[in-house]
Motif scaffolding. Structure first.
Motif, PDB file in Angstrom:
ATOM      1  N   LEU A  17     -10.904   1.531  -1.628  1.00 59.69           N
ATOM      2  CA  LEU A  17     -12.225   1.199  -1.096  1.00 59.69           C
ATOM      3  C   LEU A  17     -13.332   1.775  -1.967  1.00 59.69           C
ATOM      4  O   LEU A  17     -14.321   1.097  -2.262  1.00 59.69           O
ATOM      5  N   ARG A  18     -13.177   3.023  -2.377  1.00 61.39           N
ATOM      6  CA  ARG A  18     -14.193   3.670  -3.203  1.00 61.39           C
ATOM      7  C   ARG A  18     -14.374   2.917  -4.519  1.00 61.39           C
ATOM      8  O   ARG A  18     -15.498   2.656  -4.950  1.00 61.39           O
ATOM      9  N   ALA A  19     -13.264   2.529  -5.167  1.00 65.82           N
ATOM     10  CA  ALA A  19     -13.333   1.813  -6.440  1.00 65.82           C
ATOM     11  C   ALA A  19     -13.948   0.428  -6.258  1.00 65.82           C
ATOM     12  O   ALA A  19     -14.765  -0.017  -7.077  1.00 65.82           O
ATOM     13  N   ALA A  20     -13.582  -0.261  -5.180  1.00 68.58           N
ATOM     14  CA  ALA A  20     -14.108  -1.611  -4.946  1.00 68.58           C
ATOM     15  C   ALA A  20     -15.605  -1.580  -4.670  1.00 68.58           C
ATOM     16  O   ALA A  20     -16.352  -2.439  -5.150  1.00 68.58           O
ATOM     17  N   LEU A  21     -16.061  -0.605  -3.931  1.00 73.25           N
ATOM     18  CA  LEU A  21     -17.478  -0.544  -3.568  1.00 73.25           C
ATOM     19  C   LEU A  21     -18.340   0.086  -4.648  1.00 73.25           C
ATOM     20  O   LEU A  21     -19.561  -0.059  -4.617  1.00 73.25           O
ATOM     21  N   ALA A  22     -17.731   0.762  -5.614  1.00 75.56           N
ATOM     22  CA  ALA A  22     -18.486   1.334  -6.726  1.00 75.56           C
ATOM     23  C   ALA A  22     -18.970   0.229  -7.658  1.00 75.56           C
ATOM     24  O   ALA A  22     -19.938   0.409  -8.387  1.00 75.56           O
ATOM     25  N   GLN A  23     -18.329  -0.936  -7.619  1.00 81.07           N
ATOM     26  CA  GLN A  23     -18.682  -2.047  -8.492  1.00 81.07           C
ATOM     27  C   GLN A  23     -19.654  -2.992  -7.804  1.00 81.07           C
ATOM     28  O   GLN A  23     -19.635  -4.187  -8.012  1.00 81.07           O
ATOM     29  N   GLU A  24     -20.525  -2.446  -6.980  1.00 81.27           N
ATOM     30  CA  GLU A  24     -21.494  -3.231  -6.235  1.00 81.27           C
ATOM     31  C   GLU A  24     -22.393  -3.984  -7.206  1.00 81.27           C
ATOM     32  O   GLU A  24     -22.895  -3.425  -8.160  1.00 81.27           O
ATOM     33  N   SER A  25     -22.573  -5.261  -6.939  1.00 80.91           N
ATOM     34  CA  SER A  25     -23.417  -6.051  -7.834  1.00 80.91           C
ATOM     35  C   SER A  25     -24.688  -6.466  -7.110  1.00 80.91           C
ATOM     36  O   SER A  25     -24.669  -6.872  -5.959  1.00 80.91           O
TER      37      SER A  25
ATOM     38  N   SER B 250      -0.940   9.927  -0.105  1.00 81.89           N
ATOM     39  CA  SER B 250      -0.658   9.326   1.196  1.00 81.89           C
ATOM     40  C   SER B 250      -1.268   7.926   1.220  1.00 81.89           C
ATOM     41  O   SER B 250      -2.126   7.589   0.402  1.00 81.89           O
ATOM     42  N   MET B 251      -0.834   7.112   2.164  1.00 83.88           N
ATOM     43  CA  MET B 251      -1.403   5.771   2.295  1.00 83.88           C
ATOM     44  C   MET B 251      -2.897   5.843   2.572  1.00 83.88           C
ATOM     45  O   MET B 251      -3.676   5.039   2.060  1.00 83.88           O
ATOM     46  N   GLU B 252      -3.289   6.815   3.365  1.00 82.73           N
ATOM     47  CA  GLU B 252      -4.702   6.976   3.700  1.00 82.73           C
ATOM     48  C   GLU B 252      -5.528   7.310   2.463  1.00 82.73           C
ATOM     49  O   GLU B 252      -6.596   6.735   2.241  1.00 82.73           O
ATOM     50  N   ASP B 253      -5.028   8.250   1.638  1.00 83.67           N
ATOM     51  CA  ASP B 253      -5.735   8.601   0.404  1.00 83.67           C
ATOM     52  C   ASP B 253      -5.819   7.413  -0.546  1.00 83.67           C
ATOM     53  O   ASP B 253      -6.848   7.184  -1.180  1.00 83.67           O
ATOM     54  N   GLU B 254      -4.738   6.652  -0.638  1.00 85.16           N
ATOM     55  CA  GLU B 254      -4.721   5.497  -1.534  1.00 85.16           C
ATOM     56  C   GLU B 254      -5.700   4.428  -1.057  1.00 85.16           C
ATOM     57  O   GLU B 254      -6.457   3.869  -1.854  1.00 85.16           O
ATOM     58  N   ALA B 255      -5.741   4.168   0.239  1.00 88.98           N
ATOM     59  CA  ALA B 255      -6.678   3.191   0.793  1.00 88.98           C
ATOM     60  C   ALA B 255      -8.120   3.639   0.556  1.00 88.98           C
ATOM     61  O   ALA B 255      -8.985   2.830   0.206  1.00 88.98           O
TER      62      ALA B 255
ATOM     63  N   LEU C 147       0.842  -1.203   0.000  1.00 91.37           N
ATOM     64  CA  LEU C 147       0.000   0.000   0.000  1.00 91.37           C
ATOM     65  C   LEU C 147       0.874   1.248   0.000  1.00 91.37           C
ATOM     66  O   LEU C 147       0.591   2.212  -0.723  1.00 91.37           O
ATOM     67  N   ARG C 148       1.933   1.230   0.785  1.00 93.29           N
ATOM     68  CA  ARG C 148       2.847   2.376   0.852  1.00 93.29           C
ATOM     69  C   ARG C 148       3.479   2.637  -0.517  1.00 93.29           C
ATOM     70  O   ARG C 148       3.547   3.785  -0.986  1.00 93.29           O
ATOM     71  N   ILE C 149       3.907   1.566  -1.198  1.00 91.44           N
ATOM     72  CA  ILE C 149       4.535   1.697  -2.522  1.00 91.44           C
ATOM     73  C   ILE C 149       3.522   2.197  -3.550  1.00 91.44           C
ATOM     74  O   ILE C 149       3.807   3.102  -4.332  1.00 91.44           O
ATOM     75  N   ARG C 150       2.340   1.622  -3.521  1.00 89.99           N
ATOM     76  CA  ARG C 150       1.295   2.045  -4.467  1.00 89.99           C
ATOM     77  C   ARG C 150       0.918   3.505  -4.261  1.00 89.99           C
ATOM     78  O   ARG C 150       0.733   4.252  -5.226  1.00 89.99           O
ATOM     79  N   ALA C 151       0.826   3.929  -3.001  1.00 93.39           N
ATOM     80  CA  ALA C 151       0.502   5.324  -2.701  1.00 93.39           C
ATOM     81  C   ALA C 151       1.594   6.246  -3.226  1.00 93.39           C
ATOM     82  O   ALA C 151       1.306   7.298  -3.813  1.00 93.39           O
ATOM     83  N   ALA C 152       2.851   5.847  -3.023  1.00 97.07           N
ATOM     84  CA  ALA C 152       3.969   6.666  -3.504  1.00 97.07           C
ATOM     85  C   ALA C 152       3.951   6.767  -5.028  1.00 97.07           C
ATOM     86  O   ALA C 152       4.232   7.834  -5.591  1.00 97.07           O
TER      87      ALA C 152
END
Length: 82
Positions: free
Chosen positions: A36-44, A27-32, A17-22
């Motif tokens: 979450l936002r992207a994963a939950l937007a694909q609600e089926s 920040s790690m918080e923004d990336e997380a 997560l730290r690497i992906r955020a960088a």
């Protein structure tokens, strides 16, 4: 806004997560939050109910013919007044 704490996060996952955020300049918080936002937007919403899903899964196995059991008439209630 609500805050959330994630405990017992695997060290390797935290590092990824730290690497992906960088890489995204966040920040790690923004990336997380974005993950979450992207994963939950694909609600089926399944268009089938549970019974249909189960029937479809076992359809290839064939059906089972069960004998028809004759029904009994309604029994007379027991009289406890004696």
């Amino acid at each position: 806004m609500t805050s959330m704490t994630i405990r017992n996060l695997d060290e390797k996952l935290k590092s990824r997560l730290r690497i992906r955020a960088a890489q995204h300049g966040k920040s790690m918080e923004d990336e997380a939050r974005d993950i979450l936002r992207a994963a939950l937007a694909q609600e089926s919403n399944p268009s089938k109910n549970l019974a249909e899903i189960i029937a479809e899964r076992f359809k290839g196995l064939g059906g089972v013919d069960l004998p028809v059991v004759p029904r009994e008439g309604v029994r007379k209630p027991i009289d406890f007044s004696e």
